[in-house]
Motif scaffolding. Structure first.
Motif, PDB file in Angstrom:
ATOM      1  N   ASP A  16       0.843  -1.183   0.000  1.00  0.00           N
ATOM      2  CA  ASP A  16       0.000   0.000   0.000  1.00  0.00           C
ATOM      3  C   ASP A  16       0.889   1.247   0.000  1.00  0.00           C
ATOM      4  OD1 ASP A  16      -1.832   1.952   0.312  1.00  0.00           O
ATOM      5  OD2 ASP A  16      -2.688   1.216   2.182  1.00  0.00           O
ATOM      6  N   ALA A  75      -2.347   4.005  -8.843  1.00  0.00           N
ATOM      7  CA  ALA A  75      -2.645   2.607  -9.153  1.00  0.00           C
ATOM      8  C   ALA A  75      -1.468   1.681  -8.913  1.00  0.00           C
ATOM      9  CB  ALA A  75      -3.112   2.468 -10.599  1.00  0.00           C
ATOM     10  N   HIS A  76      -0.295   2.282  -8.622  1.00  0.00           N
ATOM     11  CA  HIS A  76       0.920   1.534  -8.306  1.00  0.00           C
ATOM     12  C   HIS A  76       1.544   0.870  -9.523  1.00  0.00           C
ATOM     13  CE1 HIS A  76      -1.204   0.932  -4.145  1.00  0.00           C
ATOM     14  NE2 HIS A  76      -1.035   2.193  -4.465  1.00  0.00           N
ATOM     15  N   ILE A 195      -5.334  -2.234 -15.997  1.00  0.00           N
ATOM     16  CA  ILE A 195      -5.040  -1.573 -14.716  1.00  0.00           C
ATOM     17  C   ILE A 195      -6.334  -1.254 -13.972  1.00  0.00           C
ATOM     18  CG2 ILE A 195      -4.074   0.505 -13.653  1.00  0.00           C
ATOM     19  CD1 ILE A 195      -1.989   0.551 -15.873  1.00  0.00           C
ATOM     20  N   GLN A 198      -7.839  -4.303 -12.537  1.00  0.00           N
ATOM     21  CA  GLN A 198      -7.052  -4.795 -11.414  1.00  0.00           C
ATOM     22  C   GLN A 198      -7.500  -4.177 -10.099  1.00  0.00           C
ATOM     23  OE1 GLN A 198      -4.623  -7.052 -11.277  1.00  0.00           O
ATOM     24  NE2 GLN A 198      -3.762  -6.670  -9.256  1.00  0.00           N
ATOM     25  N   TYR A 199      -7.835  -2.874 -10.134  1.00  0.00           N
ATOM     26  CA  TYR A 199      -8.079  -2.156  -8.880  1.00  0.00           C
ATOM     27  C   TYR A 199      -9.543  -1.848  -8.598  1.00  0.00           C
ATOM     28  CZ  TYR A 199      -3.133  -1.841  -8.244  1.00  0.00           C
ATOM     29  OH  TYR A 199      -1.813  -2.177  -8.044  1.00  0.00           O
ATOM     30  N   TYR A 200     -10.397  -2.006  -9.592  1.00  0.00           N
ATOM     31  CA  TYR A 200     -11.784  -1.622  -9.360  1.00  0.00           C
ATOM     32  C   TYR A 200     -12.787  -2.736  -9.646  1.00  0.00           C
ATOM     33  CZ  TYR A 200      -9.655   2.964  -9.161  1.00  0.00           C
ATOM     34  OH  TYR A 200      -8.867   4.026  -8.817  1.00  0.00           O
ATOM     35  N   HIS A 204      -8.417  -9.732 -11.636  1.00  0.00           N
ATOM     36  CA  HIS A 204      -7.049  -9.314 -11.340  1.00  0.00           C
ATOM     37  C   HIS A 204      -6.090  -9.957 -12.339  1.00  0.00           C
ATOM     38  CE1 HIS A 204      -8.570  -7.448  -7.790  1.00  0.00           C
ATOM     39  NE2 HIS A 204      -8.930  -8.590  -7.243  1.00  0.00           N
ATOM     40  N   GLN A 207      -2.318 -10.175 -11.331  1.00  0.00           N
ATOM     41  CA  GLN A 207      -1.952 -10.910 -10.128  1.00  0.00           C
ATOM     42  C   GLN A 207      -0.641 -11.681 -10.287  1.00  0.00           C
ATOM     43  OE1 GLN A 207      -3.776 -10.342  -7.433  1.00  0.00           O
ATOM     44  NE2 GLN A 207      -2.245 -11.422  -6.213  1.00  0.00           N
ATOM     45  N   SER A 210       2.167  -9.244  -9.741  1.00  0.00           N
ATOM     46  CA  SER A 210       2.310  -8.902  -8.332  1.00  0.00           C
ATOM     47  C   SER A 210       2.987 -10.024  -7.559  1.00  0.00           C
ATOM     48  CB  SER A 210       0.938  -8.596  -7.711  1.00  0.00           C
ATOM     49  OG  SER A 210       0.341  -7.481  -8.334  1.00  0.00           O
TER      50      SER A 210
END
Length: 227
Positions: A16, A75-76, A195, A198-200, A204, A207, A210
Protein backbone atom coordinates in the motif's frame (compact mmCIF):
# COMPACT_ATOMS: atom_id res chain seq x y z
CA UNK A 1 3.96 -8.05 19.53
CA UNK A 2 4.13 -4.48 20.81
CA UNK A 3 6.99 -2.13 20.10
CA UNK A 4 7.76 -3.51 16.61
CA UNK A 5 8.88 -0.70 14.25
CA UNK A 6 6.58 -0.04 11.30
CA UNK A 7 9.32 -0.91 8.83
CA UNK A 8 9.04 -4.56 9.88
CA UNK A 9 5.46 -4.55 8.63
CA UNK A 10 6.69 -3.17 5.30
CA UNK A 11 9.24 -5.96 5.09
CA UNK A 12 6.27 -8.33 5.00
CA UNK A 13 5.43 -6.64 1.68
CA UNK A 14 2.81 -4.09 2.58
CA UNK A 15 2.16 -2.98 -0.99
CA UNK A 16 0.00 0.00 0.00
CA UNK A 17 1.75 3.15 -1.26
CA UNK A 18 -0.41 5.56 0.75
CA UNK A 19 2.46 7.67 1.97
CA UNK A 20 2.73 9.55 -1.29
CA UNK A 21 5.48 11.93 -0.25
CA UNK A 22 7.65 9.08 0.97
CA UNK A 23 7.28 7.29 -2.35
CA UNK A 24 8.19 10.26 -4.55
CA UNK A 25 12.00 9.87 -4.35
CA UNK A 26 11.75 6.21 -5.33
CA UNK A 27 9.25 6.89 -8.13
CA UNK A 28 11.23 9.73 -9.67
CA UNK A 29 14.58 7.97 -9.44
CA UNK A 30 13.16 4.67 -10.68
CA UNK A 31 11.52 6.26 -13.72
CA UNK A 32 14.52 8.44 -14.60
CA UNK A 33 17.17 5.75 -14.14
CA UNK A 34 15.03 3.37 -16.18
CA UNK A 35 14.82 5.71 -19.16
CA UNK A 36 18.43 6.88 -18.81
CA UNK A 37 19.52 3.25 -19.02
CA UNK A 38 17.56 2.76 -22.25
CA UNK A 39 19.18 5.84 -23.72
CA UNK A 40 22.67 4.99 -22.54
CA UNK A 41 22.43 1.42 -23.87
CA UNK A 42 21.23 2.69 -27.26
CA UNK A 43 24.01 5.29 -27.36
CA UNK A 44 26.70 2.72 -26.53
CA UNK A 45 25.33 0.42 -29.24
CA UNK A 46 25.73 3.13 -31.87
CA UNK A 47 22.50 5.15 -31.84
CA UNK A 48 23.06 8.88 -31.13
CA UNK A 49 19.31 9.65 -30.99
CA UNK A 50 18.92 9.58 -27.16
CA UNK A 51 21.91 11.89 -26.71
CA UNK A 52 20.72 14.27 -29.41
CA UNK A 53 17.30 14.45 -27.73
CA UNK A 54 18.81 15.10 -24.29
CA UNK A 55 17.71 11.81 -22.73
CA UNK A 56 21.10 10.89 -21.24
CA UNK A 57 20.22 12.59 -17.97
CA UNK A 58 18.48 11.86 -14.66
CA UNK A 59 16.47 15.09 -14.82
CA UNK A 60 12.81 14.14 -14.03
CA UNK A 61 11.46 16.88 -16.31
CA UNK A 62 13.05 15.08 -19.23
CA UNK A 63 11.68 11.61 -18.53
CA UNK A 64 8.38 11.84 -16.64
CA UNK A 65 5.19 11.08 -18.55
CA UNK A 66 2.25 12.79 -16.75
CA UNK A 67 -0.24 9.94 -17.24
CA UNK A 68 2.25 7.19 -16.40
CA UNK A 69 3.43 9.11 -13.35
CA UNK A 70 -0.12 9.71 -12.11
CA UNK A 71 -1.03 6.04 -12.56
CA UNK A 72 2.07 5.02 -10.63
CA UNK A 73 0.96 7.23 -7.74
CA UNK A 74 -2.66 6.10 -7.59
CA UNK A 75 -2.65 2.61 -9.15
CA UNK A 76 0.92 1.53 -8.31
CA UNK A 77 1.67 0.75 -11.96
CA UNK A 78 3.01 3.29 -14.44
CA UNK A 79 5.66 4.33 -16.93
CA UNK A 80 7.87 7.21 -18.06
CA UNK A 81 8.24 8.97 -21.42
CA UNK A 82 9.72 6.36 -23.79
CA UNK A 83 13.21 6.97 -25.15
CA UNK A 84 13.19 7.18 -28.94
CA UNK A 85 15.73 5.04 -30.77
CA UNK A 86 16.72 4.40 -34.37
CA UNK A 87 17.29 0.63 -34.87
CA UNK A 88 18.93 1.33 -38.23
CA UNK A 89 21.88 2.84 -36.34
CA UNK A 90 22.62 -0.49 -34.66
CA UNK A 91 25.13 -2.96 -36.09
CA UNK A 92 22.85 -5.83 -35.09
CA UNK A 93 19.36 -4.23 -35.11
CA UNK A 94 17.25 -7.02 -33.61
CA UNK A 95 19.76 -8.07 -30.98
CA UNK A 96 20.60 -4.50 -30.00
CA UNK A 97 16.96 -3.44 -29.83
CA UNK A 98 16.33 -6.30 -27.41
CA UNK A 99 19.31 -5.22 -25.29
CA UNK A 100 18.06 -1.64 -25.22
CA UNK A 101 14.56 -2.76 -24.22
CA UNK A 102 15.94 -4.89 -21.37
CA UNK A 103 18.28 -2.15 -20.11
CA UNK A 104 15.50 -0.27 -18.31
CA UNK A 105 14.09 -3.22 -16.32
CA UNK A 106 17.64 -4.37 -15.57
CA UNK A 107 18.44 -0.94 -14.13
CA UNK A 108 15.39 -1.12 -11.86
CA UNK A 109 16.32 -4.62 -10.67
CA UNK A 110 19.84 -3.41 -9.87
CA UNK A 111 18.44 -0.41 -7.98
CA UNK A 112 16.10 -2.63 -5.98
CA UNK A 113 18.93 -4.94 -4.95
CA UNK A 114 21.22 -2.06 -3.97
CA UNK A 115 18.51 -0.65 -1.72
CA UNK A 116 17.86 -4.11 -0.26
CA UNK A 117 21.52 -4.11 0.75
CA UNK A 118 21.04 -0.64 2.28
CA UNK A 119 18.02 -1.90 4.24
CA UNK A 120 20.11 -4.80 5.53
CA UNK A 121 22.81 -2.32 6.61
CA UNK A 122 20.20 -0.03 8.18
CA UNK A 123 18.78 -2.92 10.19
CA UNK A 124 22.21 -3.99 11.39
CA UNK A 125 23.02 -0.41 12.43
CA UNK A 126 19.55 0.11 13.94
CA UNK A 127 18.82 3.20 11.86
CA UNK A 128 15.13 2.60 12.51
CA UNK A 129 15.74 3.55 16.16
CA UNK A 130 17.04 7.02 15.31
CA UNK A 131 14.63 9.57 16.85
CA UNK A 132 12.45 11.64 14.50
CA UNK A 133 13.60 10.37 11.12
CA UNK A 134 14.60 6.74 11.62
CA UNK A 135 11.24 5.20 10.70
CA UNK A 136 10.60 7.47 7.65
CA UNK A 137 14.11 6.73 6.41
CA UNK A 138 13.49 3.00 6.59
CA UNK A 139 10.15 3.43 4.80
CA UNK A 140 11.78 5.38 1.96
CA UNK A 141 14.48 2.72 1.54
CA UNK A 142 11.85 -0.02 1.36
CA UNK A 143 9.75 1.92 -1.15
CA UNK A 144 12.84 2.16 -3.37
CA UNK A 145 12.89 -1.63 -3.49
CA UNK A 146 9.16 -2.09 -4.05
CA UNK A 147 8.70 0.58 -6.70
CA UNK A 148 11.77 -0.41 -8.70
CA UNK A 149 10.64 -4.04 -8.73
CA UNK A 150 7.20 -2.94 -9.94
CA UNK A 151 8.79 -0.87 -12.71
CA UNK A 152 11.05 -3.74 -13.75
CA UNK A 153 8.31 -6.36 -14.05
CA UNK A 154 5.46 -4.12 -15.20
CA UNK A 155 7.52 -2.77 -18.08
CA UNK A 156 7.96 -6.29 -19.45
CA UNK A 157 4.26 -6.50 -20.34
CA UNK A 158 3.79 -6.57 -24.15
CA UNK A 159 1.74 -3.38 -24.46
CA UNK A 160 2.82 0.08 -25.65
CA UNK A 161 4.43 2.16 -24.28
CA UNK A 162 6.07 -0.55 -22.14
CA UNK A 163 9.39 -2.21 -22.94
CA UNK A 164 7.78 -5.59 -23.40
CA UNK A 165 6.03 -4.28 -26.52
CA UNK A 166 9.42 -3.64 -28.14
CA UNK A 167 10.56 -7.15 -27.30
CA UNK A 168 7.30 -8.54 -28.67
CA UNK A 169 7.59 -6.57 -31.91
CA UNK A 170 11.18 -7.65 -32.51
CA UNK A 171 10.46 -11.32 -31.83
CA UNK A 172 7.16 -11.42 -33.73
CA UNK A 173 7.51 -12.73 -37.32
CA UNK A 174 7.29 -10.07 -40.02
CA UNK A 175 4.31 -11.84 -41.62
CA UNK A 176 2.19 -10.81 -38.61
CA UNK A 177 2.21 -7.13 -39.50
CA UNK A 178 -1.51 -6.74 -38.84
CA UNK A 179 -1.06 -7.90 -35.25
CA UNK A 180 1.81 -5.46 -34.78
CA UNK A 181 -0.32 -2.62 -36.16
CA UNK A 182 -3.26 -3.43 -33.90
CA UNK A 183 -0.98 -3.67 -30.88
CA UNK A 184 0.48 -0.23 -31.59
CA UNK A 185 -2.99 1.18 -32.18
CA UNK A 186 -4.90 -0.34 -29.27
CA UNK A 187 -2.23 -1.62 -26.88
CA UNK A 188 -2.15 1.44 -24.62
CA UNK A 189 -5.94 1.40 -24.24
CA UNK A 190 -5.89 -2.31 -23.44
CA UNK A 191 -3.19 -1.70 -20.82
CA UNK A 192 -5.28 1.01 -19.16
CA UNK A 193 -8.28 -1.34 -19.08
CA UNK A 194 -6.18 -4.02 -17.40
CA UNK A 195 -5.04 -1.57 -14.72
CA UNK A 196 -8.60 -0.39 -14.05
CA UNK A 197 -9.86 -3.97 -13.84
CA UNK A 198 -7.05 -4.80 -11.41
CA UNK A 199 -8.08 -2.16 -8.88
CA UNK A 200 -11.78 -1.62 -9.36
CA UNK A 201 -13.18 -5.10 -10.15
CA UNK A 202 -12.69 -8.66 -8.89
CA UNK A 203 -10.77 -9.38 -12.12
CA UNK A 204 -7.05 -9.31 -11.34
CA UNK A 205 -5.15 -9.93 -14.57
CA UNK A 206 -1.96 -8.50 -13.05
CA UNK A 207 -1.95 -10.91 -10.13
CA UNK A 208 0.90 -13.03 -11.60
CA UNK A 209 2.97 -9.87 -11.95
CA UNK A 210 2.31 -8.90 -8.33
CA UNK A 211 3.25 -12.41 -7.23
CA UNK A 212 6.53 -12.20 -9.16
CA UNK A 213 7.37 -8.83 -7.59
CA UNK A 214 6.62 -10.17 -4.14
CA UNK A 215 8.71 -13.31 -4.70
CA UNK A 216 11.76 -11.34 -5.82
CA UNK A 217 11.27 -8.84 -2.98
CA UNK A 218 11.28 -11.59 -0.38
CA UNK A 219 14.09 -13.39 -2.20
CA UNK A 220 16.37 -10.37 -1.87
CA UNK A 221 15.97 -10.31 1.90
CA UNK A 222 16.33 -14.07 2.25
CA UNK A 223 19.57 -13.82 0.24
CA UNK A 224 20.78 -11.04 2.55
CA UNK A 225 19.78 -12.90 5.69
CA UNK A 226 16.93 -10.59 6.74
CA UNK A 227 14.16 -12.50 8.50
Amino acid sequence: MTGVPKWRELLLFDFDLRQTLLTLPAILFGLCFHEFSHGYAAYKLGDPTPKEQGRLTLNPLTHVDPIGFLLLLIAHFGWAKPVQINPEAFKHPKRDEILVALAGPAANLLTAFVFAVLVKLAIDLRWYAIPTYGAPLMTILIYFIQINLVLAFFNLLPFPPLDGSHLFMVLLPDRWQSLKWNLYRYGSLFLLVIILLQYYTPIHLLQPLSAAVQAVYKGFFQLLGVR
